[in-house]
Design an enzyme around this catalytic site. Structure first.
Site, mmCIF file in Angstrom:
data_model
loop_
_atom_site.group_PDB
_atom_site.id
_atom_site.type_symbol
_atom_site.label_atom_id
_atom_site.label_comp_id
_atom_site.label_asym_id
_atom_site.label_seq_id
_atom_site.Cartn_x
_atom_site.Cartn_y
_atom_site.Cartn_z
ATOM 1 N N ARG A 1 5.155 14.673 2.535
ATOM 2 C CA ARG A 1 5.784 13.405 2.130
ATOM 3 C C ARG A 1 7.047 13.776 1.379
ATOM 4 N NH1 ARG A 1 3.245 8.154 -0.800
ATOM 5 N NH2 ARG A 1 2.726 7.840 1.393
ATOM 6 N N HIS B 1 6.906 6.093 8.500
ATOM 7 C CA HIS B 1 5.567 6.255 7.911
ATOM 8 C C HIS B 1 4.538 6.129 9.050
ATOM 9 C CE1 HIS B 1 2.560 6.665 4.998
ATOM 10 N NE2 HIS B 1 2.727 5.582 4.266
ATOM 11 N N GLN C 1 0.674 5.458 8.429
ATOM 12 C CA GLN C 1 0.362 4.095 7.988
ATOM 13 C C GLN C 1 0.317 3.139 9.181
ATOM 14 O OE1 GLN C 1 -0.221 2.830 4.651
ATOM 15 N NE2 GLN C 1 -0.979 1.195 5.952
ATOM 16 N N ASP D 1 6.253 -5.255 2.762
ATOM 17 C CA ASP D 1 6.255 -4.002 2.005
ATOM 18 C C ASP D 1 7.155 -4.220 0.790
ATOM 19 O OD1 ASP D 1 6.079 -1.333 1.222
ATOM 20 O OD2 ASP D 1 7.413 -0.571 2.793
ATOM 21 N N CYS E 1 1.172 -2.333 3.382
ATOM 22 C CA CYS E 1 0.766 -0.925 3.352
ATOM 23 C C CYS E 1 0.287 -0.495 1.964
ATOM 24 C CB CYS E 1 1.917 -0.040 3.807
ATOM 25 S SG CYS E 1 3.438 -0.304 2.861
ATOM 26 N N ARG F 1 -6.588 4.355 6.892
ATOM 27 C CA ARG F 1 -5.760 5.569 6.751
ATOM 28 C C ARG F 1 -6.640 6.796 6.957
ATOM 29 N NH1 ARG F 1 -1.037 5.509 3.869
ATOM 30 N NH2 ARG F 1 -0.887 7.644 4.653
HETATM 31 N N1 NVA Z 1 8.343 1.633 1.817
HETATM 32 C C1 NVA Z 1 7.452 2.160 0.809
HETATM 33 C C2 NVA Z 1 6.121 2.517 1.422
HETATM 34 C C3 NVA Z 1 5.119 3.059 0.445
HETATM 35 C C4 NVA Z 1 3.837 3.430 1.092
HETATM 36 C C5 NVA Z 1 8.106 3.391 0.174
HETATM 37 O O1 NVA Z 1 8.687 4.202 0.903
HETATM 38 O O2 NVA Z 1 8.021 3.539 -1.051
HETATM 39 N N1 CP Z 2 0.512 3.265 1.803
HETATM 40 C C1 CP Z 2 0.692 4.484 1.255
HETATM 41 O O1 CP Z 2 1.199 5.413 1.876
HETATM 42 O O2 CP Z 2 0.209 4.600 -0.004
HETATM 43 P P1 CP Z 2 0.457 5.807 -1.018
HETATM 44 O O3 CP Z 2 1.908 5.776 -1.409
HETATM 45 O O4 CP Z 2 -0.463 5.496 -2.176
HETATM 46 O O5 CP Z 2 0.097 7.098 -0.351
#
Ligand code: NVA
Ligand code: CP
Length: 321
Positions: free
Chosen positions: A110, A137, A140, A232, A272, A300
């Site tokens: 990530r 993502h 997800q 989101d 998400c 997930r």
């Molecule tokens: N769009 C959000 C998704 C988090 C799971 C982010 O990138 O922070």
């Molecule tokens: N939805 C998601 O990826 O959650 P986290 O940021 O908690 O991993």
């Protein structure tokens, strides 16, 4: 050879290089693994294997579901916080890829730039899975379509309205929905629309799979008769400094009782997570009877276990050599 076995050794950087058949194979495998976990049927398919989990951003669901998933598959997950590793001091991702490939059997990452994951995948000799970048993502959205399949019994012909920022989630929906015959509509403010190249590719995929892609600045138009409303956060990880500014820009894009009135009366609400109640969605909607957010979160685990098994399991691990 089972369909998912064709994925052995591949990466999941995003869904651009996955076919409809590949995705259906992952969904099928996820349902089998979910059933195995629910019935406590042993499925140590990745016994003896190690997955490195590199995190340059915060996480609850991704970290925990990958760690638990590897444990349930009989393997081991290794948490690698980016900032305390040499990556945080500038060691090139290409060297990190080649070093980690000598120790582990797969890498989940990530991070911020999508190109970092692309380079990691190019230089690693083990499968690389994207656990979120600024642009995509995939884990997800795979869990999301698994959840929709369970709730509705179908994917082809469903209409998903994504309302909010044209961000990583919007891009992953644009990549995956048309491959599965799902109609995808994105409503975002001007200046926050999804990447034009991803939209164009989605339109090409949609033609092949008899679905439609709509990108608009009008949330009502996106939500009209939709089966699913998805949203989101307005300020993703890395954009926190813009949060106050974005609250003003996105105020018309809140999923609330006035907006959902335009949807199919049996609509499903998805997010998400993590969510900001009172910003992108009201508490009434996210905590209401149409919301399936915790089924998404659970899936997930099952979806990612399918990805890991398909990409990492040894030939014969499924007993069908
Ligand atoms: N769009 C959000 C998704 C988090 C799971 C982010 O990138 O922070
Ligand atoms: N939805 C998601 O990826 O959650 P986290 O940021 O908690 O991993």
């Amino acid at each position: 050879m089972a369909a998912h076995q064709r994925l052995r050794g591949r990466d999941l950087v995003d869904f651009s290089d996955y076919t409809t058949e590949d995705v259906h194979a992952l969904l099928k495998l996820a349902l089998v693994l979910k059933e195995a976990q629910k019935t406590k049927f042993p499925h140590a398919i990745l016994g003896g294997q190690t997955l490195a989990l590199i995190f340059d951003k915060a996480s609850t669901r991704t970290r925990i579901s990958f760690e638990v998933g590897m444990a349930q598959l009989g393997g081991h997950a290794l948490f690698v916080p980016g900032e305390t590793s040499q990556m945080g001091r500038g060691e090139p991702i290409e060297d990190t890829a080649r070093v980690l490939s000598r120790y582990v059997d797969g890498i989940m990452i990530r991070t911020f730039e999508h190109a970092t994951v692309q380079r990691l995948a190019e230089f690693a000799s083990v499968p690389v899975v994207n656990g979120l970048t600024d642009d995509h993502h995939p884990c997800q959205v795979l869990a999301d379509v698994l959840t929709l399949l369970e709730h509705t019994g179908r994917l082809q012909g469903l209409t998903v309205a994504y309302v909010g920022d044209g961000n990583n989630m919007a891009h992953s929906w644009l990549q995956l929905a048309p491959k599965l015959g799902i109609h995808i509509r994105i409503a975002a403010p001007a200046g926050y629309l999804p990447n034009a190249d991803i939209v164009e590719q989605a339109k090409r995929d949609a033609i092949r799979n008899h679905s439609q892609v709509l990108v608009t600045t009008d949330p009502q138009r996106a939500v009209e008769n939709a089966d699913v409303i998805y949203t989101d956060v307005w300020a993703s990880m890395g954009a926190e400094a813009e949060a106050e500014h974005r609250k003003r820009i996105f105020s018309e894009y809140q999923v609330n009782s006035a907006l959902v009135r335009w949807a199919n009366p049996n609509y499903l609400f998805m997010h998400c997570l993590p969510a900001h109640r009172g910003e992108e969605v009201t508490a009434e909607i996210i905590d209401g009877e149409h919301s399936i957010i915790f089924d998404q979160a659970e899936n997930r685990l099952h979806a990612q276990k399918a990805v890991l098994c398909a990409l990492m399991a040894d030939a014969g691990a499924f007993g069908e050599e």
